[in-house]
Design a protein around this motif. Structure first.
Motif, PDB file in Angstrom:
ATOM      1  N   MET A  79    -167.928   2.604  23.967  1.00 33.09           N
ATOM      2  CA  MET A  79    -169.086   2.143  23.217  1.00 33.09           C
ATOM      3  C   MET A  79    -170.010   3.329  22.993  1.00 33.09           C
ATOM      4  N   THR A  80    -170.442   3.551  21.765  1.00 33.16           N
ATOM      5  CA  THR A  80    -171.280   4.691  21.448  1.00 33.16           C
ATOM      6  C   THR A  80    -172.700   4.229  21.195  1.00 33.16           C
ATOM      7  N   ALA A  81    -173.630   4.767  21.941  1.00 34.03           N
ATOM      8  CA  ALA A  81    -175.027   4.393  21.765  1.00 34.03           C
ATOM      9  C   ALA A  81    -175.551   4.989  20.476  1.00 34.03           C
ATOM     10  N   PRO A  82    -176.504   4.309  19.823  1.00 36.81           N
ATOM     11  CA  PRO A  82    -177.029   4.801  18.557  1.00 36.81           C
ATOM     12  C   PRO A  82    -178.100   5.859  18.730  1.00 36.81           C
ATOM     13  N   LEU A  83    -178.161   6.520  19.889  1.00 38.38           N
ATOM     14  CA  LEU A  83    -179.192   7.519  20.096  1.00 38.38           C
ATOM     15  C   LEU A  83    -179.076   8.662  19.094  1.00 38.38           C
ATOM     16  N   VAL A  84    -177.855   8.935  18.646  1.00 37.94           N
ATOM     17  CA  VAL A  84    -177.670  10.040  17.705  1.00 37.94           C
ATOM     18  C   VAL A  84    -178.198   9.704  16.331  1.00 37.94           C
ATOM     19  N   ALA A  85    -178.571   8.470  16.132  1.00 40.65           N
ATOM     20  CA  ALA A  85    -179.031   8.045  14.810  1.00 40.65           C
ATOM     21  C   ALA A  85    -180.513   7.714  14.806  1.00 40.65           C
ATOM     22  N   LEU A  86    -181.282   8.409  15.608  1.00 38.09           N
ATOM     23  CA  LEU A  86    -182.709   8.144  15.671  1.00 38.09           C
ATOM     24  C   LEU A  86    -183.426   8.759  14.473  1.00 38.09           C
ATOM     25  N   ALA A  87    -184.680   8.362  14.317  1.00 31.61           N
ATOM     26  CA  ALA A  87    -185.399   8.671  13.092  1.00 31.61           C
ATOM     27  C   ALA A  87    -185.504  10.160  12.790  1.00 31.61           C
ATOM     28  N   HIS A  88    -185.715  10.975  13.804  1.00 33.96           N
ATOM     29  CA  HIS A  88    -185.937  12.387  13.530  1.00 33.96           C
ATOM     30  C   HIS A  88    -184.694  13.112  13.060  1.00 33.96           C
ATOM     31  N   ASP A  89    -183.554  12.443  13.074  1.00 31.65           N
ATOM     32  CA  ASP A  89    -182.321  13.047  12.602  1.00 31.65           C
ATOM     33  C   ASP A  89    -181.956  12.570  11.200  1.00 31.65           C
ATOM     34  N   ARG A  90    -182.843  11.782  10.567  1.00 31.78           N
ATOM     35  CA  ARG A  90    -182.506  11.212   9.274  1.00 31.78           C
ATOM     36  C   ARG A  90    -183.332  11.855   8.157  1.00 31.78           C
ATOM     37  N   PRO A  91    -182.838  11.811   6.904  1.00 33.77           N
ATOM     38  CA  PRO A  91    -183.639  12.261   5.774  1.00 33.77           C
ATOM     39  C   PRO A  91    -184.920  11.447   5.706  1.00 33.77           C
ATOM     40  N   ARG A  92    -185.979  12.070   5.209  1.00 34.21           N
ATOM     41  CA  ARG A  92    -187.277  11.418   5.234  1.00 34.21           C
ATOM     42  C   ARG A  92    -187.285  10.103   4.467  1.00 34.21           C
ATOM     43  N   THR A  93    -186.609  10.031   3.341  1.00 31.15           N
ATOM     44  CA  THR A  93    -186.607   8.775   2.580  1.00 31.15           C
ATOM     45  C   THR A  93    -185.986   7.643   3.379  1.00 31.15           C
ATOM     46  N   GLU A  94    -184.954   7.969   4.123  1.00 30.10           N
ATOM     47  CA  GLU A  94    -184.317   6.928   4.928  1.00 30.10           C
ATOM     48  C   GLU A  94    -185.205   6.521   6.089  1.00 30.10           C
ATOM     49  N   ILE A  95    -185.904   7.500   6.687  1.00 28.20           N
ATOM     50  CA  ILE A  95    -186.843   7.174   7.759  1.00 28.20           C
ATOM     51  C   ILE A  95    -187.878   6.182   7.235  1.00 28.20           C
ATOM     52  N   GLY A  96    -188.433   6.505   6.069  1.00 28.15           N
ATOM     53  CA  GLY A  96    -189.448   5.623   5.500  1.00 28.15           C
ATOM     54  C   GLY A  96    -188.899   4.241   5.213  1.00 28.15           C
ATOM     55  N   TYR A  97    -187.700   4.165   4.671  1.00 26.59           N
ATOM     56  CA  TYR A  97    -187.119   2.872   4.355  1.00 26.59           C
ATOM     57  C   TYR A  97    -186.940   2.035   5.605  1.00 26.59           C
ATOM     58  N   ARG A  98    -186.444   2.653   6.662  1.00 17.57           N
ATOM     59  CA  ARG A  98    -186.193   1.893   7.881  1.00 17.57           C
ATOM     60  C   ARG A  98    -187.498   1.496   8.563  1.00 17.57           C
ATOM     61  N   ALA A  99    -188.513   2.359   8.519  1.00 15.02           N
ATOM     62  CA  ALA A  99    -189.808   1.993   9.082  1.00 15.02           C
ATOM     63  C   ALA A  99    -190.391   0.794   8.340  1.00 15.02           C
ATOM     64  N   VAL A 100    -190.268   0.820   7.011  1.00 16.60           N
ATOM     65  CA  VAL A 100    -190.745  -0.304   6.206  1.00 16.60           C
ATOM     66  C   VAL A 100    -189.960  -1.569   6.539  1.00 16.60           C
TER      67      VAL A 100
ATOM     68  N   GLY B 280    -188.081  12.438  26.418  1.00 16.01           N
ATOM     69  CA  GLY B 280    -187.159  11.818  27.362  1.00 16.01           C
ATOM     70  C   GLY B 280    -186.403  10.635  26.817  1.00 16.01           C
ATOM     71  N   TRP B 281    -187.095   9.771  26.095  1.00 20.50           N
ATOM     72  CA  TRP B 281    -186.411   8.576  25.581  1.00 20.50           C
ATOM     73  C   TRP B 281    -185.371   8.941  24.548  1.00 20.50           C
ATOM     74  N   ARG B 282    -185.630  10.019  23.796  1.00 18.87           N
ATOM     75  CA  ARG B 282    -184.646  10.448  22.790  1.00 18.87           C
ATOM     76  C   ARG B 282    -183.381  10.994  23.462  1.00 18.87           C
ATOM     77  N   GLU B 283    -183.513  11.449  24.712  1.00 16.77           N
ATOM     78  CA  GLU B 283    -182.381  11.963  25.470  1.00 16.77           C
ATOM     79  C   GLU B 283    -181.686  10.863  26.262  1.00 16.77           C
ATOM     80  N   GLY B 284    -182.143   9.626  26.096  1.00 21.16           N
ATOM     81  CA  GLY B 284    -181.525   8.507  26.789  1.00 21.16           C
ATOM     82  C   GLY B 284    -181.977   8.341  28.221  1.00 21.16           C
ATOM     83  N   ARG B 285    -183.093   8.939  28.606  1.00 19.14           N
ATOM     84  CA  ARG B 285    -183.594   8.817  29.983  1.00 19.14           C
ATOM     85  C   ARG B 285    -184.383   7.518  30.116  1.00 19.14           C
ATOM     86  N   ASP B 286    -184.141   6.801  31.189  1.00 16.53           N
ATOM     87  CA  ASP B 286    -184.756   5.489  31.390  1.00 16.53           C
ATOM     88  C   ASP B 286    -186.090   5.605  32.115  1.00 16.53           C
ATOM     89  N   PRO B 287    -187.078   4.782  31.728  1.00 11.47           N
ATOM     90  CA  PRO B 287    -188.423   4.863  32.320  1.00 11.47           C
ATOM     91  C   PRO B 287    -188.587   4.066  33.607  1.00 11.47           C
TER      92      PRO B 287
END
Length: 655
Positions: free
Chosen positions: A1-22, A178-185
């Protein structure tokens, strides 16, 4: 199972970031209620993005598209639209927003009364909205205030020693990176699980813990995928084929030492004992390594040299003839370097004298080729020796007989459907064939550390052993002090490293479940803590210098019961004997091999499963069974008499 951490907002084109935030902040219910001209069946968000935004329609009751464009003309043509601009930049710049002119009518119609309006009609929606936009809007300082009470700083530092060593503020590190690295709080929140379970949060680029505290918890979202620790193990397991590939690659990079080093180191050998195992018993610690150390000491006391051979790099299973593999060589605990098996055989043939006492024991064939091992022994003039059952590698590549590392399999027939669904199934034939070659070339007496282990092995194995004998690794002997009265808080201990195979997740879950129960206290005695369990940690390391360290710690802490709940069939279990010697009872499950046999003999309690374990603690039955005397054991104090292993067998004339 692959966690979606690699697909977080800072790794996406800005237009896609905006679309997903909306997409996360968009209020579809509001949009449909206000704009009744939407065609039937049309997706509200799709309409807003394709037409509504350009027409000045509002995406949520708390945001006016027209007002944002009017009040902030510099962003009128912002990429992605005014709503996306606000979510990604405007909120951080302190830009004000106005509520939609449709907000009052919508809120009145929905029956929900909002907080008081502020000043000129604008409303501070940031940090108040129950939905995901609250998490979007929060600044770093806001986030600290929101999650501070839920963040477990001690846990974060304990599981992230690099952060502890850096001196950084743990909460600041978690919120920033930390959260972007998958570290738990905290122990009961999983960044990875939350993002997997809630893809809308993953798509938004929000800090999942901030979202959970501000909105997710109230919405009933799960903080952790609670499918049990076995799912946890499965989700993180690496396939056996990948581990084998890693071993091959590592071994291929090794270079042998000069053969002269081996020849000079061996010199002339008269009386010699040869052993094989899976690693360097001098540099590594564990039950098997302790056994080899005691065996070596026993032969040294008799004036016999000890030659130990092990794979120079770790291997997860037996080695095939076409796979690269150098052997590490130890003579009386001193390293003679790493060499090809053929070089070891040649050097040994030259080193041994025509007369002398020579014996051998195979403690593990992992990392060895069966024919190489037999050739080395033949070079020393050896053909009859001992084969120890420290595990069940002679039956399967899954040496502990734990299907997919989570469930006892009982070693079914190799052509059974059960083997077909196990990660180790494709490699079982390799292990069976290798051990059969070894047993056919050598006259091996099988040595089991317990009767239950020997009985099980005989029922599952068809290997042609010369004979079989039971020799326990240790025995309880009487000691002054007798029993101790039990009263007060009931203390439960876990002994050893917090490893899943040894049942650590069972102890962890039990400690978490009864952390607030005044009847119980939980302690962990071992070499490394795991703050996921609310248990008092006491460093205890058993060594050649302190062989009774664990027994003494159990006694000193007045432990009532040791939870020894391995996922595998233990062939012996030092911890069970150490617990009993320190005056504690043992509680275990039915598939724990010699642990269950030991507990059932009057040293503890055997429960049907983990549900029964939890129920025994919930009802207090565990206290009554252990402190009530009878066959539950506990309370007596003992010494431990350790075996000299093969040295004892040779001394008794066993051949």
């Amino acid at each position: 199972m692959t966690a979606p951490l690699v697909a977080l907002a800072h790794d996406r084109p800005r237009t896609e970031i905006g679309y997903r935030a909306v997409a996360v902040a968009f209020d579809a219910r509001f949009y449909r209620a206000v704009y009744t001209d939407l065609p039937a069946g049309m997706d509200a968000l799709w309409h807003y993005r394709m037409a509504g935004e350009g027409e000045g329609r509002d995406p949520a009751p708390w945001f006016s598209t027209e007002a944002y464009r009017r009040d902030h003309p510099d962003v009128a043509e912002a990429e992605g639209g005014p709503f996306a601009h606000y979510l990604l930049e405007g909120r951080f710049q302190g830009r004000e927003i106005a509520a939609s002119p449709h907000a009052w009518a919508y809120l009145d119609a929905s029956g929900w009364t909002p907080p008081a309006w502020q000043g000129d009609g604008r409303r501070d929606w940031q940090g108040r909205h129950r939905g995901a936009v609250g998490a979007v809007a929060a600044s770093l300082s806001d986030q600290r205030a929101v999650v501070g009470a839920d963040f477990d700083a001690a846990y974060y530092l304990a599981v992230n020693p690099d952060i502890a060593a850096s001196g950084m503020d743990p909460l600041d590190h978690f919120l920033r990176t930390g959260w972007r690295e998958g570290r738990d709080p905290a122990p009961r929140f999983s960044v990875r699980d939350y993002l997997e379970a809630h893809p809308d949060v993953a798509a938004s680029g929000l800090n999942p813990f901030v979202h959970y505290v501000m909105a997710g918890r109230a919405e009933g979202r799960a903080a952790k995928i609670d499918l049990g620790f076995r799912y946890e193990i499965l989700s993180r397991a690496r396939p056996a084929a990948d581990r084998l590939a890693d071993a091959r690659n590592t071994a291929a990079r090794l270079r042998p030492d000069a053969p002269e080093r081996l020849a000079e180191g061996l010199g002339r050998l008269r009386d010699l004992h040869v052993t094989f195992s899976h690693d360097d018993y001098v540099r590594n610690s564990g039950g098997l390594q302790a056994c080899v150390r005691r065996e070596s000491a026993g032969f040294a006391a008799a004036g016999v040299a000890h030659l130990h051979l092990y794979p120079a790099s770790p291997w997860p299973m037996v080695r095939a003839a076409d796979e690269p593999g150098l052997l590490g060589v130890l003579l009386d605990g001193a390293s003679l370097g790493v060499h090809p098996p053929s070089a070891v055989a040649r050097a040994l043939a030259e080193a041994v004298t025509t007369r002398g006492r020579r014996t051998f024991a195979v403690h593990s064939l992992l990392g060895h080729d069966a024919d190489d091992a037999a050739d080395i022994l033949a070079a020393a003039g050896l053909s009859a020796g001992f084969f120890w059952l420290h595990d069940f590698a002679s039956l399967c590549a899954g040496v502990h007989l734990v299907r997919n590392d989570v469930e006892d399999c009982g070693a079914p027939p190799s052509d059974s459907p059960a083997c077909g669904v196990c990660d180790y199934g494709p490699f079982r034939a390799r292990h069976e064939a290798a051990h059969r070659r070894l047993f056919e070339r050598l006259a091996l007496t099988v040595v089991a550390p317990s009767q239950v282990t020997l009985d099980f092995w005989r029922a599952r194995s068809g290997l042609p052993a010369k004979g079989a004998v039971v020799l326990p690794h240790a025995a309880l002997t009487s000691r002054t002090g007798g029993g101790r009265p039990r009263a007060g808080v009931f203390r439960t201990a876990f002994l050893g490293m917090p490893a899943a195979l040894k049942g650590w997740p069972v102890f962890r879950d039990l400690a978490q479940g009864f952390a607030d129960d005044p009847r119980y206290d939980f302690v962990h005695l071992g070499g490394r803590p795991d703050p996921a369990a609310p248990a008092d940690f006491h460093p205890v390391v058993v060594s050649a210098e302190q062989p009774l360290a664990m027994r003494d710690a159990v006694e000193a802490l007045d432990v009532d019961v040791a939870l020894i709940w391995p996922l595998c069939r233990e062939t012996f279990s030092f911890t069970a004997y150490e617990a009993a010697a320190g005056g504690a009872a043992v509680v275990t499950g039915p598939d724990s091999g010699n642990v269950a046999a030991f507990a059932a003999s009057g040293r503890g309690v055997v429960l049907p499963d983990e549900t029964a374990l939890a129920e025994a603690f919930a009802s207090g039955e565990i206290i009554r069974r252990v402190r009530g005397g009878g066959r539950a054991g506990g309370g007596g104090l003992f010494d431990l008499a350790f075996s000299g292993m093969t040295a004892d067998l040779i001394g008794k004339g066993v051949r």
